[in-house]
Design a protein around this motif. Structure first.
Motif, mmCIF file in Angstrom:
data_model
loop_
_atom_site.group_PDB
_atom_site.id
_atom_site.type_symbol
_atom_site.label_atom_id
_atom_site.label_comp_id
_atom_site.label_asym_id
_atom_site.label_seq_id
_atom_site.Cartn_x
_atom_site.Cartn_y
_atom_site.Cartn_z
ATOM 1 N N ASP A 1 7.153 -29.437 -10.206
ATOM 2 C CA ASP A 1 6.684 -28.253 -10.914
ATOM 3 C C ASP A 1 7.776 -27.190 -10.935
ATOM 4 N N ALA B 1 1.821 -34.363 -2.720
ATOM 5 C CA ALA B 1 0.401 -34.679 -2.528
ATOM 6 C C ALA B 1 0.041 -35.957 -3.279
ATOM 7 N N GLY B 2 0.583 -36.115 -4.477
ATOM 8 C CA GLY B 2 0.352 -37.343 -5.239
ATOM 9 C C GLY B 2 0.957 -38.554 -4.558
ATOM 10 N N GLU C 1 2.643 -30.472 -5.373
ATOM 11 C CA GLU C 1 1.729 -31.420 -6.012
ATOM 12 C C GLU C 1 2.342 -32.811 -6.073
ATOM 13 N N TRP C 2 3.643 -32.885 -6.253
ATOM 14 C CA TRP C 2 4.313 -34.188 -6.307
ATOM 15 C C TRP C 2 4.114 -34.923 -4.987
ATOM 16 N N ASP D 1 -2.441 -32.254 -17.722
ATOM 17 C CA ASP D 1 -2.409 -30.855 -17.297
ATOM 18 C C ASP D 1 -3.423 -29.979 -18.018
ATOM 19 N N LEU E 1 -5.125 -36.127 -11.678
ATOM 20 C CA LEU E 1 -3.782 -35.757 -11.272
ATOM 21 C C LEU E 1 -3.048 -35.047 -12.402
ATOM 22 N N THR E 2 -2.312 -34.011 -12.060
ATOM 23 C CA THR E 2 -1.417 -33.384 -13.022
ATOM 24 C C THR E 2 -0.222 -34.315 -13.243
ATOM 25 N N THR F 1 2.951 -33.829 -12.590
ATOM 26 C CA THR F 1 3.851 -33.904 -11.434
ATOM 27 C C THR F 1 3.207 -34.670 -10.282
ATOM 28 N N ALA F 2 1.891 -34.504 -10.081
ATOM 29 C CA ALA F 2 1.203 -35.263 -9.035
ATOM 30 C C ALA F 2 1.169 -36.748 -9.398
#
Length: 204
Positions: free
Chosen positions: A96, A117-118, A114-115, A18, A27-28, A30-31
């Motif tokens: 998130d 999307a990952g 984001e999760w 992050d 990727l973050t 969560t992603a």
């Protein structure tokens, strides 16, 4: 059984992923959690070097990736895989948490954008496994929360829907992940419990 990351180890991984100065393709946390969940539900494996490279994005010239970070990423991926496949009731996505200010009150909301999307990024690695899902209503329903939250088109459509629909979709993510794994395993003739114990799809 793989050791789950401790709170301090997860915090260290989050600090790395992050980092505001990290490459935009990285990727973050969560992603990444959604990404490894997507790897876990696929009925076929992918080499560790391949998915780690995709999760890290562009490694800038002079940037040195601490091997401990790779170890944390690999362990987290394996734990998510084991939980989804052998202890699905314990599976909890890392979403998130967004704080919005309404007058003098702070409201905390959960965002799975984001999760999801990952998660979809991982499914792109398995075109043969996921390409025909649109032909089956059960599979379409299982994929719905990921497509809605994980794509721009889905988010635009969500804004036009009735109140409460987003909350229903968020609640459906956990069972959809487990259901999708079981659906793909049954469709492709995979013995899910046996594979979980003997054939890890994320090599260590």
């Amino acid at each position: 059984m793989t050791d789950q990351l401790s709170e301090d180890e997860l915090d260290a991984l989050a600090e790395f992923l992050d980092d505001p100065e990290a490459p935009p393709e990285r990727l973050t946390l969560t992603a990444f959690d959604g990404f490894v969940a997507g790897l876990a539900v696929a009925p076929v494996g992918v080499e560790q070097d391949e998915w780690v490279e995709l999760a890290l994005g562009v490694v800038r010239e002079g940037e040195v990736i601490d091997p401990t970070v790779i170890d944390f990423m690999t362990r987290h991926a394996q734990v998510v895989r084991e939980v989804i496949r052998t202890r699905p009731e314990e599976f909890l996505p890392i979403f998130d948490s967004i704080v919005e200010v309404d007058g003098d009150e702070e409201l905390e909301e959960i965002s799975p954008v984001e999760w999801c999307a990952g998660f979809l990024l991982a499914t792109d690695l398995f075109p043969e496994a996921f390409s025909t899902l649109a032909e089956d209503d059960e599979a379409v329903n299982l994929m719905l929360p990921f497509v809605v939250f994980g794509t721009e088109e889905g988010l635009e459509a969500l804004e036009e829907n009735q109140d409460g629909f987003a909350e229903e979709l968020i609640d459906s993510i956990q069972p959809s992940v487990v259901g999708l794994f079981r659906y793909l395993a049954e469709r492709d003739g995979v013995d899910a419990p046996a594979q979980s114990a003997a054939e890890p799809s994320i090599p260590e």
